[in-house]
Design an enzyme around this catalytic site. Structure first.
Site, short mmCIF file in Angstrom:
data_model
loop_
_atom_site.label_atom_id
_atom_site.label_comp_id
_atom_site.label_asym_id
_atom_site.label_seq_id
_atom_site.Cartn_x
_atom_site.Cartn_y
_atom_site.Cartn_z
N ASP A 163 -3.27 -3.00 -2.47
CA ASP A 163 -4.32 -2.00 -2.48
C ASP A 163 -4.21 -1.16 -3.76
OD1 ASP A 163 -5.29 0.90 -0.49
OD2 ASP A 163 -6.52 -0.55 -1.58
N ASN A 164 -5.32 -0.54 -4.16
CA ASN A 164 -5.35 0.49 -5.21
C ASN A 164 -4.99 0.02 -6.60
OD1 ASN A 164 -3.76 2.04 -2.61
ND2 ASN A 164 -5.81 2.68 -3.19
N ASP A 202 0.83 -1.20 0.00
CA ASP A 202 0.00 0.00 0.00
C ASP A 202 0.87 1.25 0.00
OD1 ASP A 202 -2.64 1.38 2.14
OD2 ASP A 202 -2.33 1.46 -0.04
N GLU A 231 -11.51 4.12 -0.86
CA GLU A 231 -11.92 4.41 0.51
C GLU A 231 -12.79 5.66 0.59
OE1 GLU A 231 -8.82 3.69 -0.44
OE2 GLU A 231 -7.38 5.20 0.15
N LYS A 258 2.65 3.50 -5.65
CA LYS A 258 2.05 2.50 -6.56
C LYS A 258 3.04 2.03 -7.62
CE LYS A 258 -1.03 3.39 -3.83
NZ LYS A 258 -1.03 2.52 -2.61
C1 LIG Z 1 9.02 3.24 -2.01
N1 LIG Z 1 9.31 2.73 -0.73
C2 LIG Z 1 8.69 3.10 0.41
N2 LIG Z 1 9.21 2.68 1.59
C3 LIG Z 1 8.62 3.04 2.75
N3 LIG Z 1 7.50 3.81 2.83
C4 LIG Z 1 6.97 4.25 1.67
C5 LIG Z 1 7.53 3.91 0.41
N4 LIG Z 1 6.75 4.48 -0.55
C6 LIG Z 1 5.77 5.16 0.08
N5 LIG Z 1 5.89 5.02 1.42
C7 LIG Z 1 4.98 5.54 2.44
O1 LIG Z 1 3.75 4.84 2.22
C8 LIG Z 1 2.66 5.80 2.17
C9 LIG Z 1 2.29 6.04 0.75
C10 LIG Z 1 1.20 5.53 0.23
C11 LIG Z 1 0.85 5.79 -1.21
N6 LIG Z 1 -0.59 5.60 -1.34
C12 LIG Z 1 -1.25 6.33 -2.23
O2 LIG Z 1 -0.68 7.12 -2.98
C13 LIG Z 1 -2.71 6.17 -2.26
C14 LIG Z 1 -3.45 7.12 -2.97
C15 LIG Z 1 -4.84 7.05 -3.02
C16 LIG Z 1 -5.59 8.06 -3.78
C17 LIG Z 1 -6.67 7.68 -4.59
C18 LIG Z 1 -7.38 8.65 -5.32
C19 LIG Z 1 -7.02 9.98 -5.22
F1 LIG Z 1 -7.72 10.92 -5.88
C20 LIG Z 1 -5.95 10.37 -4.40
C21 LIG Z 1 -5.24 9.41 -3.69
C22 LIG Z 1 -5.52 6.02 -2.35
C23 LIG Z 1 -4.77 5.07 -1.62
O3 LIG Z 1 -5.40 4.06 -0.95
C24 LIG Z 1 -3.38 5.12 -1.59
O4 LIG Z 1 -2.70 4.14 -0.90
C25 LIG Z 1 3.20 7.05 2.81
O5 LIG Z 1 3.11 6.94 4.21
C26 LIG Z 1 4.66 7.02 2.35
O6 LIG Z 1 5.51 7.77 3.19
MG LIG Z 2 -4.03 2.52 -0.45
#
Ligand SMILES: CNc1ncnc2c1ncn2[C@@H]1O[C@H](/C=C/CNC(=O)c2cc(-c3ccc(F)cc3)cc(O)c2O)[C@@H](O)[C@H]1O
Ligand SMILES: [Mg+2]
Length: 214
Positions: free
Chosen positions: A169-170, A141, A199, A144
């Site tokens: 997810d997603n 999650d 969600e 993406k």
């Molecule tokens: C790449 N390696 C990584 N290692 C450790 N942590 C990482 C990470 N990448 C991202 N993260 C962390 O995970 C989280 C990121 C999640 C990215 N999720 C999304 O972009 C997302 C985005 C949407 C979304 C859907 C529609 C919309 F209009 C706007 C947003 C819905 C979701 O359920 C999502 O999960 C943050 O906490 C970030 O700091």
């Molecule tokens: Mg998500």
């Protein structure tokens, strides 16, 4: 400066949930995000699918990529068998700080190992950190466009075994087209799509469950 969305979500938990009660933490976040301020938690509808897949797998070793505020971390940790190892990875220190407090409020801090860092750096270190583990369950999650790279990394680091379950997810919104192509066209995975909604909205989204065949 003002608070961040994550900090406001934490305040909603502290105000509306009951200490030591994971379900009340889940409900407080869902209520806040549905009625006050949307946030990218897996949410209640997809969360119920997550719960059912988890109950099927009943993992003794689980991994989450992308803790964010800890909503799915609480959902997962509350359903794990006693003594299970559960690792969640988050590289944004501000989110990690909020997540630790959400997890602690739920009383699940002893079940969760939250590690701050990037999945790409931490996955190759998992054997070193936790002994010769394989993950029975992985929840993807995070960013993406990193799902495929990290799945390949999990394979290459010997962290998956025959029957390991990946739940992503997603896969529709925001979408992970290359990940879907990877797991659906790969004889080493048996994939199932669980249709749902983004969600707190009526927009289509879904979870992809992929069983690693070894
Ligand atoms: C790449 N390696 C990584 N290692 C450790 N942590 C990482 C990470 N990448 C991202 N993260 C962390 O995970 C989280 C990121 C999640 C990215 N999720 C999304 O972009 C997302 C985005 C949407 C979304 C859907 C529609 C919309 F209009 C706007 C947003 C819905 C979701 O359920 C999502 O999960 C943050 O906490 C970030 O700091
Ligand atoms: Mg998500």
């Amino acid at each position: 400066t003002g608070s961040t969305r994550a900090e406001r979500l934490l305040k909603a938990v502290q105000k509306n949930a009951r200490r030591g009660d994971p379900q009340s933490v889940i409900s407080a976040i869902d209520h806040y995000c549905r009625h006050s301020e949307w946030a990218m938690n897996v949410g209640d509808e997809k969360g119920s699918i997550l719960d059912s897949v988890l109950s099927e797998v009943s993992p003794s070793c689980a991994l989450e990529l992308g803790t964010y505020c800890g909503y799915s971390t609480v959902r997962i940790a509350r359903l794990l068998p006693p003594g299970a190892t559960f690792v969640t990875v988050e590289f944004n220190p501000k989110y990690a700080k909020v997540a630790r407090q959400v997890i602690e409020f739920a009383g699940l801090q002893d079940k969760v190992k939250l590690i701050e860092g990037a999945s790409g750096d931490l996955i190759p270190k998992m054997k070193e950190l936790f002994g010769n583990v394989t993950f029975d369950f992985v929840f993807l999650d995070h960013w993406k466009d990193r799902y495929v790279l990290d799945t390949k990394l999990l394979e290459d680091c010997g962290l998956l075994r025959k029957g390991s379950v990946l739940l992503a997810d997603n896969v529709i919104c925001p979408g992970t087209p290359e990940y879907l192509a990877y797991v659906r066209n790969n004889p080493r995975y048996k994939s199932t799509y669980y249709k749902s909604h983004l969600e707190y909205t009526k927009v289509e989204d879904g979870l992809e469950k992929s069983v690693f065949m070894g």
